[in-house]
Design a protein around this motif. Structure first.
Motif, PDB file in Angstrom:
ATOM      1  N   ALA A 156      12.589  -1.313   8.505  1.00 26.42           N
ATOM      2  CA  ALA A 156      13.774   0.517   8.799  1.00 26.42           C
ATOM      3  C   ALA A 156      14.459   0.612   7.933  1.00 26.42           C
ATOM      4  O   ALA A 156      14.295   2.051   7.645  1.00 26.42           O
ATOM      5  CB  ALA A 156      14.611  -0.718  10.031  1.00 26.42           C
ATOM      6  N   ALA A 157      14.718  -0.086   6.621  1.00 28.41           N
ATOM      7  CA  ALA A 157      15.380   1.231   5.789  1.00 28.41           C
ATOM      8  C   ALA A 157      14.587   1.715   4.995  1.00 28.41           C
ATOM      9  O   ALA A 157      14.778   2.242   4.160  1.00 28.41           O
ATOM     10  CB  ALA A 157      15.748  -0.013   4.518  1.00 28.41           C
ATOM     11  N   LEU A 158      12.888   1.334   4.786  1.00 24.60           N
ATOM     12  CA  LEU A 158      12.077   2.848   4.604  1.00 24.60           C
ATOM     13  C   LEU A 158      12.322   4.255   5.787  1.00 24.60           C
ATOM     14  O   LEU A 158      11.976   4.667   4.625  1.00 24.60           O
ATOM     15  CB  LEU A 158      10.749   2.353   4.530  1.00 24.60           C
ATOM     16  N   ILE A 159      12.906   3.480   6.884  1.00 22.79           N
ATOM     17  CA  ILE A 159      12.051   5.406   7.309  1.00 22.79           C
ATOM     18  C   ILE A 159      13.628   5.830   7.853  1.00 22.79           C
ATOM     19  O   ILE A 159      14.832   6.261   8.535  1.00 22.79           O
ATOM     20  CB  ILE A 159      11.992   5.056   8.675  1.00 22.79           C
ATOM     21  N   ILE A 168      16.788  -5.322  -0.160  1.00 19.33           N
ATOM     22  CA  ILE A 168      15.821  -5.995  -1.027  1.00 19.33           C
ATOM     23  C   ILE A 168      14.367  -4.965  -1.467  1.00 19.33           C
ATOM     24  O   ILE A 168      13.797  -5.098  -3.010  1.00 19.33           O
ATOM     25  CB  ILE A 168      14.888  -6.644   0.509  1.00 19.33           C
ATOM     26  N   LEU A 169      14.795  -3.821  -0.970  1.00 21.39           N
ATOM     27  CA  LEU A 169      13.893  -2.550  -1.372  1.00 21.39           C
ATOM     28  C   LEU A 169      14.275  -2.050  -2.852  1.00 21.39           C
ATOM     29  O   LEU A 169      12.916  -2.402  -3.807  1.00 21.39           O
ATOM     30  CB  LEU A 169      13.614  -1.399  -0.432  1.00 21.39           C
ATOM     31  N   LEU A 170      15.802  -1.930  -2.931  1.00 23.91           N
ATOM     32  CA  LEU A 170      16.474  -1.948  -3.731  1.00 23.91           C
ATOM     33  C   LEU A 170      16.106  -2.849  -4.803  1.00 23.91           C
ATOM     34  O   LEU A 170      16.025  -2.726  -6.224  1.00 23.91           O
ATOM     35  CB  LEU A 170      18.374  -1.484  -4.094  1.00 23.91           C
ATOM     36  N   LEU A 179      20.331  -8.516  -5.840  1.00 23.48           N
ATOM     37  CA  LEU A 179      19.740  -8.146  -4.928  1.00 23.48           C
ATOM     38  C   LEU A 179      18.831  -8.513  -4.253  1.00 23.48           C
ATOM     39  O   LEU A 179      19.133  -8.041  -2.656  1.00 23.48           O
ATOM     40  CB  LEU A 179      20.119  -5.863  -4.951  1.00 23.48           C
ATOM     41  N   LEU A 180      17.735  -8.720  -4.403  1.00 26.06           N
ATOM     42  CA  LEU A 180      16.674  -9.435  -3.514  1.00 26.06           C
ATOM     43  C   LEU A 180      17.216 -10.661  -3.175  1.00 26.06           C
ATOM     44  O   LEU A 180      16.729 -10.590  -1.655  1.00 26.06           O
ATOM     45  CB  LEU A 180      15.251  -9.545  -4.089  1.00 26.06           C
ATOM     46  N   LYS A 240      15.576   9.049  -2.726  1.00 23.62           N
ATOM     47  CA  LYS A 240      13.923   8.660  -2.394  1.00 23.62           C
ATOM     48  C   LYS A 240      14.334   6.866  -2.933  1.00 23.62           C
ATOM     49  O   LYS A 240      15.400   6.818  -3.520  1.00 23.62           O
ATOM     50  CB  LYS A 240      13.289   8.627  -3.201  1.00 23.62           C
ATOM     51  N   LEU A 241      13.468   6.523  -2.845  1.00 24.64           N
ATOM     52  CA  LEU A 241      13.414   4.971  -3.474  1.00 24.64           C
ATOM     53  C   LEU A 241      13.087   5.209  -5.296  1.00 24.64           C
ATOM     54  O   LEU A 241      13.017   5.570  -5.835  1.00 24.64           O
ATOM     55  CB  LEU A 241      12.148   3.785  -3.345  1.00 24.64           C
ATOM     56  N   GLY A 242      13.943   4.149  -6.173  1.00 25.46           N
ATOM     57  CA  GLY A 242      14.041   4.120  -7.139  1.00 25.46           C
ATOM     58  C   GLY A 242      15.523   4.502  -7.782  1.00 25.46           C
ATOM     59  O   GLY A 242      17.071   4.952  -7.234  1.00 25.46           O
ATOM     60  N   SER A 243      16.249   4.007  -9.308  1.00 23.28           N
ATOM     61  CA  SER A 243      16.587   3.939  -9.654  1.00 23.28           C
ATOM     62  C   SER A 243      17.360   5.638  -9.466  1.00 23.28           C
ATOM     63  O   SER A 243      18.422   6.141  -9.550  1.00 23.28           O
ATOM     64  CB  SER A 243      17.153   3.798 -11.295  1.00 23.28           C
ATOM     65  N   GLU A 244      16.812   6.425 -10.222  1.00 24.03           N
ATOM     66  CA  GLU A 244      17.247   8.157 -10.817  1.00 24.03           C
ATOM     67  C   GLU A 244      17.669   8.703  -9.445  1.00 24.03           C
ATOM     68  O   GLU A 244      18.999   8.862  -9.439  1.00 24.03           O
ATOM     69  CB  GLU A 244      16.248   8.653 -11.080  1.00 24.03           C
ATOM     70  N   PRO A 245      17.201   8.759  -8.689  1.00 25.09           N
ATOM     71  CA  PRO A 245      17.339   9.008  -6.458  1.00 25.09           C
ATOM     72  C   PRO A 245      19.263   8.894  -6.367  1.00 25.09           C
ATOM     73  O   PRO A 245      19.865   9.612  -6.060  1.00 25.09           O
ATOM     74  CB  PRO A 245      16.208   9.221  -5.758  1.00 25.09           C
ATOM     75  N   ASP A 246      19.557   7.340  -7.186  1.00 22.19           N
ATOM     76  CA  ASP A 246      20.454   6.035  -6.391  1.00 22.19           C
ATOM     77  C   ASP A 246      21.273   7.127  -7.506  1.00 22.19           C
ATOM     78  O   ASP A 246      22.786   7.323  -7.148  1.00 22.19           O
ATOM     79  CB  ASP A 246      20.074   5.361  -6.543  1.00 22.19           C
TER      80      ASP A 246
END
Length: 505
Positions: A156-159, A168-170, A179-180, A240-246
């Motif tokens: 559900a984290a994907l949406i 898990i995604l991070l 984190l995983l 989005k996914l990834g360190s930069e958007p975070d």
């Protein structure tokens, strides 16, 4: 273990929020599945042919991959909790319906005859005899469904529905096993708690079970109302996914709170792909997210000819967003464009410096791996292949970006796509090939915002425009390295940059 413990302490607030989201999502889905599946089994318990058809139908639903089902639901109901709950309920119905039907139809016929002889009505027989006798089997199906829901809810984290899947995604994206492990372990613990709780309520009477169910429904309904009220007074920033958007969304939050400390700001990191976020923004489920000029023109405007001038590309993207009733604020200095990178050994062997140099490499020596976005975009791999005539690149796999870097680092791949600000390019000592035909358009990042958000909170524009022409390529690479490789907190790295450059106090 010490590192894992430190991560638990530093991320305790985020973990608590994710656990709460996962718990609520799972409980709602399980209760709805019970409300649907058990009455359905009761209604067909004396109609075996209809029951068989229903069982076949719910079995077919079970075979649909969860990501595919979520993707099909997004255009219909948007993103966030609703599509996640629908998908989870669809998957949970099978074990509950199957067990309920089995329990209700396998009661001793002698007991059924005795109930009829006593003159019990259909409802009284169901309430006093059939359901109590079938309850252990029904609860067994509910236990199976609960465990399945909790495991599947990580997707559900994907949406944008949050939950433990975000950890898990991070963890996967940043190659952070701590984190995983946290996300996976807490999901397992939650499943065990659900399983144990259902075992405990097996001893309760039907009336008590119904009473507890009504209390849960009331609590969930009240919580949903309160959440909607809270969201109406909140600004939601997604990435989005990834360190930069975070890093960027944490900068946005700090800048906004500097202008208006009383404003409630919620971050939704690792939200998913470009299209997920864009749809969320258009539907008002998200207020702000960082987007790049080249991506807007390629993915949303579907332009095939894009200017190579960064300012022109930015203005074109800004004007296109106006036609979509969205506002594209001032851009940052750095560009995060696509890059093709090769292993050091392949670059040395064939003296590779430019993308066009790839044509001289034998096809059997090129094992390529690309992200799904890059591989599927018309202006991604297919267009690049035609422009450069790279017909010798035939062995291609699609993977998540961090897995691409691990694979090329382990010599399982020799050619990958990435971004010019990726810290992994330096971590794995890769050679970034020069785009000698200037195929890739400029990619300047800026906040994409809903106009109504700016109308309600005009200070947001002032706050976010402080990043105009800030952050160089080198600074972004360094920040990405600290988060993705050194596993520092994105919030800490973002805050330090803003204070060091006097953008906040």
């Amino acid at each position: 273990m010490e590192k894992l413990f430190n991560t638990l302490i530093s991320q305790k607030e985020a973990i608590s929020m994710a656990l709460e989201q996962h718990l609520v999502l799972s409980l709602i889905s399980l209760l709805i599945a019970i409300i649907v599946a058990v009455p359905l089994a009761i209604s067909v318990m004396n109609r075996p042919k209809t029951a068989k058809r229903l069982l076949q139908l719910v079995s077919v639903i079970q075979t649909i991959p969860s990501l595919a089902l979520l993707g099909l639901l997004i255009p219909l109901v948007g993103i966030g909790n609703l599509p996640a709950i629908i998908a989870l309920v669809a998957y949970a119905i099978l074990p509950i319906f199957e067990n309920s039907y089995a329990g209700l139809t396998n009661i001793d016929p002698n007991l059924e005859e005795a109930a009829d002889a006593l003159g019990l009505s259909r409802m009284k027989k169901l309430r006093r005899l059939e359901i109590p006798l079938a309850m252990p089997v029904i609860l067994s199906g509910i236990r199976i469904a609960a465990v399945f829901i909790i495991g599947t809810a990580t997707l559900a984290a994907l949406i944008g529905a949050g939950g433990l899947g975000s950890f898990i995604l991070l963890g996967i994206e940043n190659n952070n096993n701590d984190l995983l492990i946290i996300g996976a372990a807490l999901s397992a613990v939650l499943a065990l708690v659900f399983n144990y709780g259902i075992q405990l309520i097996q001893k309760l009477s039907l009336k008590k079970l119904l009473f507890i169910g009504l209390i849960f429904l009331g609590l969930i309904g009240g919580g949903a109302f309160y959440q909607n009220f809270q969201n109406s007074n909140k600004v939601i920033i997604a990435g989005k996914l990834g360190s930069e958007p975070d890093i960027l969304i944490n900068m946005y939050r700090d800048l906004i709170l500097e202008e208006n400390p009383k404003l409630k700001v919620e971050l939704k990191p690792n939200f998913g792909t470009t299209n997920f976020l864009y749809q969320a923004l258009q539907k008002g489920q998200v207020d702000i997210y960082p987007e790049f000029s080249g991506t807007i023109l390629q993915t949303q405007a579907k332009k095939t000819k894009i200017s190579k001038n960064p300012e022109t590309t930015y203005r074109d993207a800004q004007n296109y967003m106006k036609t979509q009733q969205l506002t594209y604020l001032d851009h940052m200095k750095y560009q995060n464009g696509y890059a093709l990178a090769v292993s050091q050994s392949l670059a040395s062997k064939y003296n590779l410096k430019k993308i066009s140099d790839l044509k001289k490499v034998p096809s059997e020596e090129i094992k390529a791996g690309f992200t799904r976005d890059f591989y599927n975009q018309a202006q991604g791999w297919n267009g690049l292949k035609q422009s450069y005539g790279l017909n010798n690149v035939n062995q291609i796999k699609t993977l998540e970006s961090n897995l691409l870097y691990q694979a090329i680092g382990n010599q399982q791949l020799s050619l990958i796509d990435g971004y010019t600000t990726d810290a992994d390019l330096y971590q794995y000592h890769l050679v970034s090939l020069q785009d000698d035909l200037h195929y890739f358009p400029p990619y300047q990042g800026a906040p994409l915002v809903r106009p109504t958000t700016l109308t309600n909170h005009p200070e947001i524009k002032t706050a976010l425009n402080k990043l105009n022409n800030q952050i160089t390529d080198a600074e972004m690479r360094e920040m990405n390295y600290r988060v993705a490789v050194k596993h520092e907190s994105a919030a800490k790295v973002a805050h330090e940059y803003l204070t060091q450059h006097h953008l906040i106090k």
